[in-house]
Design a protein around this motif. Structure first.
Motif, mmCIF file in Angstrom:
data_model
loop_
_atom_site.group_PDB
_atom_site.id
_atom_site.type_symbol
_atom_site.label_atom_id
_atom_site.label_comp_id
_atom_site.label_asym_id
_atom_site.label_seq_id
_atom_site.Cartn_x
_atom_site.Cartn_y
_atom_site.Cartn_z
ATOM 1 N N ALA A 139 62.175 -70.447 67.389
ATOM 2 C CA ALA A 139 60.830 -70.426 67.981
ATOM 3 C C ALA A 139 60.752 -71.254 69.253
ATOM 4 N N GLU A 140 61.740 -72.101 69.496
ATOM 5 C CA GLU A 140 61.761 -72.892 70.718
ATOM 6 C C GLU A 140 62.387 -72.143 71.882
ATOM 7 N N GLU A 141 62.955 -70.966 71.620
ATOM 8 C CA GLU A 141 63.589 -70.165 72.661
ATOM 9 C C GLU A 141 62.718 -68.940 72.973
ATOM 10 N N PRO A 142 62.843 -68.367 74.192
ATOM 11 C CA PRO A 142 62.065 -67.157 74.527
ATOM 12 C C PRO A 142 62.371 -66.017 73.566
ATOM 13 N N GLY A 143 61.325 -65.296 73.164
ATOM 14 C CA GLY A 143 61.492 -64.183 72.255
ATOM 15 C C GLY A 143 60.206 -63.876 71.522
ATOM 16 N N PRO A 144 60.232 -62.893 70.600
ATOM 17 C CA PRO A 144 59.002 -62.509 69.873
ATOM 18 C C PRO A 144 58.380 -63.664 69.092
ATOM 19 N N LEU A 145 59.211 -64.502 68.483
ATOM 20 C CA LEU A 145 58.659 -65.592 67.699
ATOM 21 C C LEU A 145 58.027 -66.655 68.598
ATOM 22 N N ARG A 146 58.645 -66.961 69.722
ATOM 23 C CA ARG A 146 58.065 -67.920 70.669
ATOM 24 C C ARG A 146 56.732 -67.395 71.205
ATOM 25 N N ASP A 147 56.659 -66.099 71.482
ATOM 26 C CA ASP A 147 55.403 -65.509 71.953
ATOM 27 C C ASP A 147 54.320 -65.612 70.880
ATOM 28 N N ALA A 148 54.712 -65.384 69.618
ATOM 29 C CA ALA A 148 53.726 -65.475 68.534
ATOM 30 C C ALA A 148 53.207 -66.901 68.375
ATOM 31 N N VAL A 149 54.089 -67.874 68.491
ATOM 32 C CA VAL A 149 53.667 -69.273 68.387
ATOM 33 C C VAL A 149 52.701 -69.619 69.515
ATOM 34 N N ASP A 150 52.978 -69.121 70.724
ATOM 35 C CA ASP A 150 52.085 -69.380 71.852
ATOM 36 C C ASP A 150 50.699 -68.799 71.605
ATOM 37 N N ARG A 151 50.641 -67.583 71.067
ATOM 38 C CA ARG A 151 49.341 -66.970 70.808
ATOM 39 C C ARG A 151 48.564 -67.749 69.749
ATOM 40 N N CYS A 152 49.262 -68.203 68.710
ATOM 41 C CA CYS A 152 48.576 -68.917 67.639
ATOM 42 C C CYS A 152 48.106 -70.293 68.089
ATOM 43 N N GLU A 153 48.813 -70.917 69.011
ATOM 44 C CA GLU A 153 48.368 -72.206 69.520
ATOM 45 C C GLU A 153 47.045 -72.077 70.252
ATOM 46 N N GLY A 154 46.802 -70.912 70.833
ATOM 47 C CA GLY A 154 45.540 -70.714 71.533
ATOM 48 C C GLY A 154 44.395 -70.315 70.631
ATOM 49 N N SER A 155 44.695 -69.700 69.471
ATOM 50 C CA SER A 155 43.628 -69.180 68.623
ATOM 51 C C SER A 155 43.401 -69.989 67.356
ATOM 52 N N GLY A 156 44.333 -70.837 66.994
ATOM 53 C CA GLY A 156 44.089 -71.700 65.851
ATOM 54 C C GLY A 156 45.013 -71.489 64.670
ATOM 55 N N PRO A 157 45.078 -70.292 64.027
ATOM 56 C CA PRO A 157 45.917 -70.121 62.839
ATOM 57 C C PRO A 157 47.391 -70.320 63.157
ATOM 58 N N GLY A 158 48.152 -70.702 62.142
ATOM 59 C CA GLY A 158 49.571 -70.952 62.351
ATOM 60 C C GLY A 158 50.425 -69.766 61.965
ATOM 61 N N VAL A 159 51.700 -69.847 62.311
ATOM 62 C CA VAL A 159 52.680 -68.821 61.981
ATOM 63 C C VAL A 159 53.278 -69.167 60.622
ATOM 64 N N GLY A 160 53.101 -68.271 59.656
ATOM 65 C CA GLY A 160 53.603 -68.514 58.309
ATOM 66 C C GLY A 160 53.969 -67.225 57.618
ATOM 67 N N PHE A 161 54.119 -67.279 56.289
ATOM 68 C CA PHE A 161 54.479 -66.107 55.522
ATOM 69 C C PHE A 161 53.352 -65.075 55.526
ATOM 70 N N ALA A 168 55.928 -71.448 54.960
ATOM 71 C CA ALA A 168 56.475 -71.507 56.318
ATOM 72 C C ALA A 168 55.434 -72.116 57.251
ATOM 73 N N ARG A 169 55.826 -73.168 57.979
ATOM 74 C CA ARG A 169 54.934 -73.829 58.962
ATOM 75 C C ARG A 169 55.650 -73.812 60.317
ATOM 76 N N LEU A 170 55.867 -72.600 60.825
ATOM 77 C CA LEU A 170 56.691 -72.428 62.021
ATOM 78 C C LEU A 170 55.993 -72.850 63.298
ATOM 79 N N SER A 171 54.674 -73.044 63.264
ATOM 80 C CA SER A 171 53.968 -73.532 64.454
ATOM 81 C C SER A 171 53.438 -74.944 64.237
ATOM 82 N N GLY A 172 53.980 -75.661 63.255
ATOM 83 C CA GLY A 172 53.633 -77.054 63.062
ATOM 84 C C GLY A 172 52.342 -77.308 62.312
ATOM 85 N N GLN A 173 51.732 -76.284 61.674
ATOM 86 C CA GLN A 173 50.493 -76.495 60.953
ATOM 87 C C GLN A 173 50.753 -77.334 59.703
ATOM 88 N N SER A 174 49.711 -77.887 59.131
ATOM 89 C CA SER A 174 49.860 -78.720 57.947
ATOM 90 C C SER A 174 50.214 -77.852 56.736
#
Length: 403
Positions: free
Chosen positions: A97-119, A63-69
């Motif tokens: 993940a493009e809509e407001p909610g828990p997954l969108r919030d998680a993607v935002d946090r990971c964009e600031g810290s580096g690791p991506g959202v995956g399994f 799963a590459r839900l935040s666009g990671q390689s």
């Protein structure tokens, strides 16, 4: 005694070779906007493919839900009959993940810290009429439950609900909402290239200094690239001639390989008119679409057809002109080795007067460390979409800093 030691060593080597040969060998990644897939080919003795395994292949899905390689995703091995439901659930999650909610919030946090959202560590769980996926997002754990719609076809996306699992490491530190929005704009990668040269002639020295910034944002199927360049040049010891240009491009990648793109370009410099240097501004807007070929994580090629609109303004003379023209666009990237990477962009214009314009910008870079490197750039232009570089053929060495 030495014969027994030699025999034991040979047996150990043979056992290790056989064990390695029997390990499953995954082939190259197949990448989607929100998922990565690998076909796993089992090998038997003598590094031969297990023919029985070919009838019932296994797959690894990430799963590459935040666009990671794909190289940065955790892969889960699945039998062939479970791959399609998991892929459909990941596609639905990516859109959620493009809509407001828990997954969108998680993607935002990971964009600031580096690791991506995956399994997460737990594999997908198939229950009666339901699929449960554990997701890991920067220390947080999410549970996604996918329920297929009644009479759903193979292409229909399921309804997915996402809930956060409470825990000490899962609760993000409190902070103001604007901080999270700032992190969303942090680029996924960036680089600064610098090049300088000095050439002696009869009238003095010709000096030139270039600085180029290249940043990239990847948000699911959307890719945005911003390039800024400043070129300071002084001929025969005269005043510095300063050129500045910028290019902003946005690509939207579809799952079948097609993409659409929008691009804007701005150039600010001086042009010689009647023995006088006049300030000018050149604007270019482009839009179109094309197809992208992607070979695992090492190489990719884009080809597109664009329509371009140009606006030219002589700032001091209050004179302007405009025109439009079609063009062909090609761009490619190739990771030759983990440290050596090549990139090239070609634009071919069909001008209204029947002429053909060509622009080529290519470079090959070697990474000394994670942040520092150097390389060579070749720039070629004939009747290109630039007043400053419409006739150019130049090779230069640059230093690179990555951030």
């Amino acid at each position: 005694m030495h014969r027994k030691v030699l025999a034991a060593a040979l047996a150990t080597i043979a056992f290790a070779t056989t064990a390695r040969a029997q390990d499953p060998a995954p082939v190259a990644f197949e990448q989607e906007a929100f998922a990565c897939v690998q076909l796993v080919l089992a090998r038997g003795k003598g590094a031969e493919l297990d023919l029985a395994q070919l009838q019932q292949p296994s797959y690894r899905v990430g799963a590459r839900l935040s666009g990671q390689s794909c190289a940065d995703t955790r892969m889960v091995e699945l039998p062939s009959d479970q791959v399609a439901p998991v892929l459909k659930a990941l596609r639905a999650l990516g859109r959620q993940a493009e809509e407001p909610g828990p997954l969108r919030d998680a993607v935002d946090r990971c964009e600031g810290s580096g690791p991506g959202v995956g399994f997460g560590e737990a594999p997908p769980v198939f229950g009666p009429g339901q699929l449960t996926l554990e997701l890991e997002a920067c220390g947080s754990t999410l549970v996604a439950s996918a329920v297929p719609a009644p009479d759903a076809s193979a292409q229909d996306l399921p309804a997915v609900s996402v809930t956060a699992v409470p825990g000490a490491a899962d609760i993000p530190p409190p902070g103001p909402e604007p901080t999270q929005h700032v992190r969303r704009w942090r680029p996924d990668s960036g680089r600064i290239d610098a090049a300088a040269s000095r050439e002696k002639n009869d009238d003095g020295y010709d000096d030139e200094f270039k600085l180029r910034v290249d940043t990239l944002w990847v948000r699911g199927p959307n890719e945005t690239r911003l390039e800024l360049e400043v070129d300071n040049e002084r001929d025969f010891g005269e005043n510095w001639d300063r050129e500045a240009n910028g290019r902003l491009g946005r690509f939207h990648q579809f799952e079948n390989g097609w993409f659409r793109m929008y691009e804007g370009f701005m150039e600010r410099n001086q042009v010689l008119i009647n023995t006088t240097d006049e300030d000018y501004l050149l604007l270019q807007a482009s839009f179109g679409g094309g197809y992208r070929w992607h070979w695992d994580e090492r190489a990719s090629l884009r080809a597109a057809v664009l329509w371009n609109y140009f606006y030219f303004d002589l700032l001091d003379l209050d004179e302007s002109a405009n025109l439009d023209a079609p063009s062909a666009y090609f761009s490619g990237e190739w990771s030759i080795t983990p440290r050596i990477k090549a990139r090239a962009t070609v634009r071919v214009y069909d001008w209204p007067n029947g002429d053909t314009g060509t622009e080529l910008d290519s470079d090959i870079a070697y990474d000394l460390t994670k942040y520092l490197g150097f390389g060579l750039r070749w720039r070629y232009s004939r009747d290109g979409a630039s007043l400053d570089r419409d006739d150019e053929d130049k090779i230069e060495m640059f230093l690179r800093y990555r951030f």
